[in-house]
Scaffold this motif. Structure first.
Motif, short mmCIF file in Angstrom:
data_model
loop_
_atom_site.label_atom_id
_atom_site.label_comp_id
_atom_site.label_asym_id
_atom_site.label_seq_id
_atom_site.Cartn_x
_atom_site.Cartn_y
_atom_site.Cartn_z
N GLN A 297 0.85 -1.20 0.00
CA GLN A 297 0.00 0.00 0.00
C GLN A 297 0.88 1.24 0.00
O GLN A 297 1.89 1.27 0.70
CB GLN A 297 -0.90 0.02 1.24
CG GLN A 297 -1.73 -1.25 1.42
CD GLN A 297 -2.56 -1.25 2.71
OE1 GLN A 297 -3.76 -1.42 2.66
NE2 GLN A 297 -1.93 -1.08 3.85
N LEU A 298 0.48 2.26 -0.77
CA LEU A 298 1.19 3.54 -0.76
C LEU A 298 0.17 4.66 -0.56
O LEU A 298 -0.90 4.64 -1.17
CB LEU A 298 1.93 3.78 -2.07
CG LEU A 298 3.04 2.80 -2.46
CD1 LEU A 298 2.52 1.82 -3.51
CD2 LEU A 298 4.25 3.54 -3.01
N VAL A 299 0.54 5.62 0.29
CA VAL A 299 -0.32 6.79 0.50
C VAL A 299 0.42 8.01 -0.02
O VAL A 299 1.51 8.34 0.46
CB VAL A 299 -0.69 6.97 1.98
CG1 VAL A 299 -1.74 8.08 2.12
CG2 VAL A 299 -1.23 5.67 2.57
N ILE A 300 -0.18 8.67 -1.01
CA ILE A 300 0.51 9.71 -1.79
C ILE A 300 -0.36 10.96 -1.83
O ILE A 300 -1.56 10.86 -2.05
CB ILE A 300 0.78 9.19 -3.22
CG1 ILE A 300 1.57 7.87 -3.17
CG2 ILE A 300 1.50 10.23 -4.06
CD1 ILE A 300 1.77 7.20 -4.51
N PRO A 301 0.24 12.14 -1.63
CA PRO A 301 -0.57 13.36 -1.66
C PRO A 301 -0.97 13.73 -3.09
O PRO A 301 -0.29 13.37 -4.05
CB PRO A 301 0.35 14.42 -1.07
CG PRO A 301 1.73 13.95 -1.41
CD PRO A 301 1.66 12.44 -1.37
N ILE B 83 10.49 13.01 12.74
CA ILE B 83 10.44 13.59 11.39
C ILE B 83 9.46 14.75 11.40
O ILE B 83 8.31 14.60 11.78
CB ILE B 83 9.97 12.55 10.35
CG1 ILE B 83 10.98 11.40 10.26
CG2 ILE B 83 9.75 13.19 8.98
CD1 ILE B 83 10.49 10.22 9.42
N PHE B 84 9.95 15.93 10.99
CA PHE B 84 9.13 17.14 11.00
C PHE B 84 8.64 17.39 9.57
O PHE B 84 9.37 17.91 8.75
CB PHE B 84 9.95 18.30 11.53
CG PHE B 84 9.20 19.60 11.68
CD1 PHE B 84 7.82 19.64 11.75
CD2 PHE B 84 9.89 20.80 11.78
CE1 PHE B 84 7.13 20.83 11.91
CE2 PHE B 84 9.22 22.01 11.94
CZ PHE B 84 7.84 22.02 12.00
N ALA B 85 7.41 16.99 9.31
CA ALA B 85 6.84 17.08 7.96
C ALA B 85 6.18 18.43 7.73
O ALA B 85 5.75 19.09 8.67
CB ALA B 85 5.81 15.98 7.76
N GLU B 86 6.09 18.81 6.48
CA GLU B 86 5.27 19.98 6.17
C GLU B 86 3.81 19.55 6.12
O GLU B 86 3.48 18.37 6.30
CB GLU B 86 5.72 20.65 4.87
CG GLU B 86 5.28 19.98 3.61
CD GLU B 86 5.02 21.02 2.49
OE1 GLU B 86 3.98 21.69 2.54
OE2 GLU B 86 5.86 21.13 1.58
N THR B 87 2.92 20.50 5.89
CA THR B 87 1.49 20.21 5.93
C THR B 87 1.12 19.07 4.98
O THR B 87 0.26 18.26 5.31
CB THR B 87 0.69 21.47 5.58
OG1 THR B 87 1.32 22.13 4.47
CG2 THR B 87 0.66 22.43 6.75
N ALA B 88 1.76 18.98 3.82
CA ALA B 88 1.44 17.90 2.88
C ALA B 88 1.72 16.53 3.51
O ALA B 88 0.98 15.57 3.27
CB ALA B 88 2.24 18.06 1.59
N GLY B 89 2.77 16.45 4.33
CA GLY B 89 3.06 15.21 5.04
C GLY B 89 2.00 14.92 6.10
O GLY B 89 1.68 13.76 6.38
N GLY B 90 1.46 15.97 6.69
CA GLY B 90 0.34 15.80 7.62
C GLY B 90 -0.89 15.28 6.92
O GLY B 90 -1.67 14.50 7.48
N VAL B 91 -1.06 15.70 5.67
CA VAL B 91 -2.21 15.23 4.88
C VAL B 91 -2.10 13.73 4.62
O VAL B 91 -3.07 12.98 4.83
CB VAL B 91 -2.32 16.01 3.55
CG1 VAL B 91 -3.34 15.38 2.62
CG2 VAL B 91 -2.68 17.48 3.82
N THR B 92 -0.94 13.27 4.18
CA THR B 92 -0.83 11.84 3.86
C THR B 92 -0.98 10.98 5.12
O THR B 92 -1.71 10.00 5.11
CB THR B 92 0.53 11.51 3.18
OG1 THR B 92 1.59 12.09 3.93
CG2 THR B 92 0.56 12.02 1.76
N LEU B 93 -0.31 11.40 6.21
CA LEU B 93 -0.42 10.58 7.43
C LEU B 93 -1.84 10.67 8.01
O LEU B 93 -2.38 9.67 8.50
CB LEU B 93 0.62 11.02 8.47
CG LEU B 93 0.62 10.20 9.76
CD1 LEU B 93 0.77 8.71 9.48
CD2 LEU B 93 1.72 10.67 10.70
N LEU C 139 4.15 8.86 2.06
CA LEU C 139 5.10 9.85 1.57
C LEU C 139 5.07 11.12 2.41
O LEU C 139 3.99 11.67 2.69
CB LEU C 139 4.76 10.24 0.12
CG LEU C 139 5.50 9.49 -0.99
CD1 LEU C 139 5.26 8.00 -0.90
CD2 LEU C 139 5.10 10.02 -2.36
N ASN C 140 6.25 11.59 2.84
CA ASN C 140 6.37 12.97 3.30
C ASN C 140 7.13 13.73 2.24
O ASN C 140 8.33 13.53 2.05
CB ASN C 140 7.10 13.08 4.63
CG ASN C 140 7.37 14.53 4.97
OD1 ASN C 140 6.51 15.38 4.72
ND2 ASN C 140 8.53 14.85 5.51
#
Lengths: 428, 428
Positions: free
Chosen positions: B252-256, B363-373, B394-395
């Motif tokens: 499985q992959l989660v991608i923005p 790991i300090f993600a930007e907002t897009a990384g918050g979206v995927t997680l 993906l972050n």
């Protein structure tokens, strides 16, 4: 908790016998009087109060064994105070950042061969991930449950991130007035972040006080009671530079000075490589870089003095704003012994250098990177640095953490139409 | 400059014949009608206005040839529209970012095997360095002297840095209201940075207008007239994930989703690996992630529609704030074909996810990384995502660029004394 070493308190072995927990490290040794102690969470000699550093008995480290290792500082585990299986434990696996061949910059400066060692590529975007990774491993070995530090910002983020991944608690101390990027990054990992109303030197004094108090029991202060281990992490910069130059030493290195520990340990790493036959012996010169607003070491260097006069820092290079750098005497000695120098640059020169590096190489350095490149320029202009000798300049941090220093912004704001664009006269 | 392809205008060869400048790429091919065109700076089919993509004839790419390549996306040069010697030209050498085994996070989420592909490790700290590197090479081949783009922020920085290092001029366009980190980073490299008073979609329309005007002559817009090349850069995420899993595909992959191009090209990359026998064939599911404040694809997915309704974005995830995503139909198709889904999360869920990732993995993600997680969590809770299947999230960016979204800060500010610390009741 003991501040100075006592032979009875440290229970990890007798000096001179290797412990699997510390790999090739065999003892702590006083830099001043040479007294040796077992490997423990201690940092000052009980005989003379000198700083303790890690002593080793290396064996079996070859270029091939390193090349076969992980793509991180752990490829040099055989040269560090860490167990052989360190890479398998939860950590941020820092290091092996790019050594960028900076031909555009070299051309602009009239140099022959210039490289930027760009540590903004580390997990929390500064060289501090290197030193914290070693301190974390020591903290685990000593059974500490809280990871702590005094920090000018970068270290706080590195400790927070490393503790989060390792499952330790974090409690870090910073002076007030740091950059938002550093504050948020230090806080986001969920540990405690305490601002101390004062300078970094005040924070440092506070931490030394806390470490002797029952409230600090079980705390590993990466840059206080774990400092001997922590400091060794900077040696990996030397190892990587040499390996990335195909196992060759550069002629000149320009390194920033905060506490002076990084510069001192890069020199130690280079000497180890020579002693182990991993590189051919050759002379190299080490140049130290400070911001004029916090330049006690440069001042002492220029005055020919061996001890520094502490200062109250006032510079945009906050990550270097340590007014009483612990390793100053060693830095002065290394600069003189290797034929280098210590120089300082003003805040405007720092900003100019940040922009120069960005414009020529696409690398966005933090203020500390502006200090090293600014000093390189100044030393070139003075004829102190040889433009024909192969040179490595360190960028130890990331421009995203010192945004306000740069003052870059949009060229223009226009309405979304071609006419507006053409009327604004922006087409070149 | 031609906006659609004309066989006479493109002078780089006849379709189907390999050119050394583009390595294994042999033509541009319309995704809608299949019409083929020579490799040129064009992006839309003259028959049906469908988007053009790169078609290849691969040969001689093995796991061993890849392993022997550079430590960057250029190890996959044999799978990209670039010349074999691309690594030798001045560029930022992005890629080979960490695939972090996220055991702490998995434990907290009740998952068996979870990895974070952390593209904050790229030179300008987002996945955009990958796509820009390919577009830069195409720009050089076509003789463009200015590198340009419409950007939600990350791309602007990536273009600025890449152009600086390559010695091209940069002129990038962003909507007003972006985060300071993104604005300063886009400006610091010395190119022109133009803010357009409007949304990203307005900026995009403006750029399409400019490209057809004489003022845009000689300009390579990485995500407009160089888009077919640019988009291929995202395939390297698929290649790296597979190689870092020892040449295995995840389940499985989660991608923005911003334009949807990244998700589409990751799927393309995975299918190429299977077709070339570099990995064993197996099913994988692709999940698309949007912010609720800009979720046209998720909305269409849930409604069972094949076309999206454009929206006006309103979310903290500004790097994903594209209201009319060009690749939406392909994303919907891929999610359905692979058995995945498209889901969206609210701004508070985004912030929660950023903090969760920081707290568990450092790991300090930007907002897009918050979206995927955040989407991963939501799909887990809904039973749509299998907690026992090996998953990669993906972050794509860096928390330092979206500081204001997080709202993290100091726990307390105290005077520099042990008493002040103890009185503040901060000791745990």
């Amino acid at each position: 908790m003991a501040i100075t070493a006592t032979h009875s308190a440290a229970e990890t072995g007798t000096p001179g016998s290797a412990s699997p927990s510390f790999g090739p490290a065999v003892a702590l040794s006083c830099r001043e009087c040479g007294e040796r102690y077992p490997l423990g969470p201690v940092f000052a000699c009980e005989q003379c109060f000198g700083p303790l550093e890690v002593a080793y008995e290396f064996s079996g480290v070859t270029r091939e064994s390193i090349a076969a290792g992980p793509r991180s500082i752990w490829r040099y585990a055989g040269l560090l105070p860490v167990p052989a299986d360190v890479a398998a434990k939860p950590n941020l696996a820092p290091g092996l950042t790019k050594l960028v061949r900076a031909d555009n910059l070299a051309r602009e400066l009239g140099m022959r061969a210039l490289h930027v060692k760009d540590d903004s590529g580390n997990p929390t975007h500064s060289f501090k991930d290197r030193v914290v990774a070693i301190a974390l491993e020591a903290a685990r070995t000593f059974g500490f449950t809280t990871l702590s530090c005094s920090s000018t910002g970068n270290l706080a983020g590195a400790v927070g991130a490393a503790a989060a991944r390792a499952g330790l608690r974090a409690c870090v101390f910073i002076p007030t007035g740091l950059e938002p990027g550093k504050v948020v990054m230090a806080a986001v990992y969920g540990g405690q972040l305490i601002a101390i109303d004062g300078s970094y030197d005040d924070v440092n004094r506070f931490c030394s006080e806390l470490i002797g108090d029952p409230a600090g029991e079980g705390w590993g202060f990466v840059n206080v009671n774990l400092r001997p281990y922590y400091a060794e992490g900077s040696k990996t910069l030397a190892y990587e530079i040499a390996e990335q130059l195909d196992w060759r030493l550069p002629d000149q290195l320009v390194i920033p000075i905060a506490s002076g520990s990084q510069l001192t340990k890069v020199d130690k790493g280079l000497r180890e490589l020579i002693a182990l036959g991993l590189v051919e012996e050759k002379p190299y010169k080490i140049f130290g870089a400070q911001a004029t607003g916090c330049s006690p070491v440069a001042t002492a260097y220029k005055a020919g003095r061996e001890v520094i006069q502490p200062v109250k820092p006032d510079t945009i290079a906050k990550s270097l704003a340590i007014g009483n750098p612990a390793d100053a005497p060693y830095v002065l000695d290394i600069a003189r012994r290797t034929g280098g120098a210590v120089e300082d640059v003003s805040d405007p020169e720092i900003v100019d250098a940040i922009k120069l590096l960005a414009r020529t190489e696409g690398i966005f350095a933090e203020t500390a990177g502006g200090v090293t490149l600014g000093v390189l320029r100044k030393l070139l202009a003075a004829g102190t640095l040889d433009p024909d000798a192969e040179t490595v300049v360190l960028n130890t941090g990331d421009g995203l953490k010192t945004l306000d220093a740069v003052g870059a912004g949009v060229t223009a704001t226009i309405k979304p139409s071609l006419d507006a664009f053409l009327e604004a006269g922006l087409v070149r």
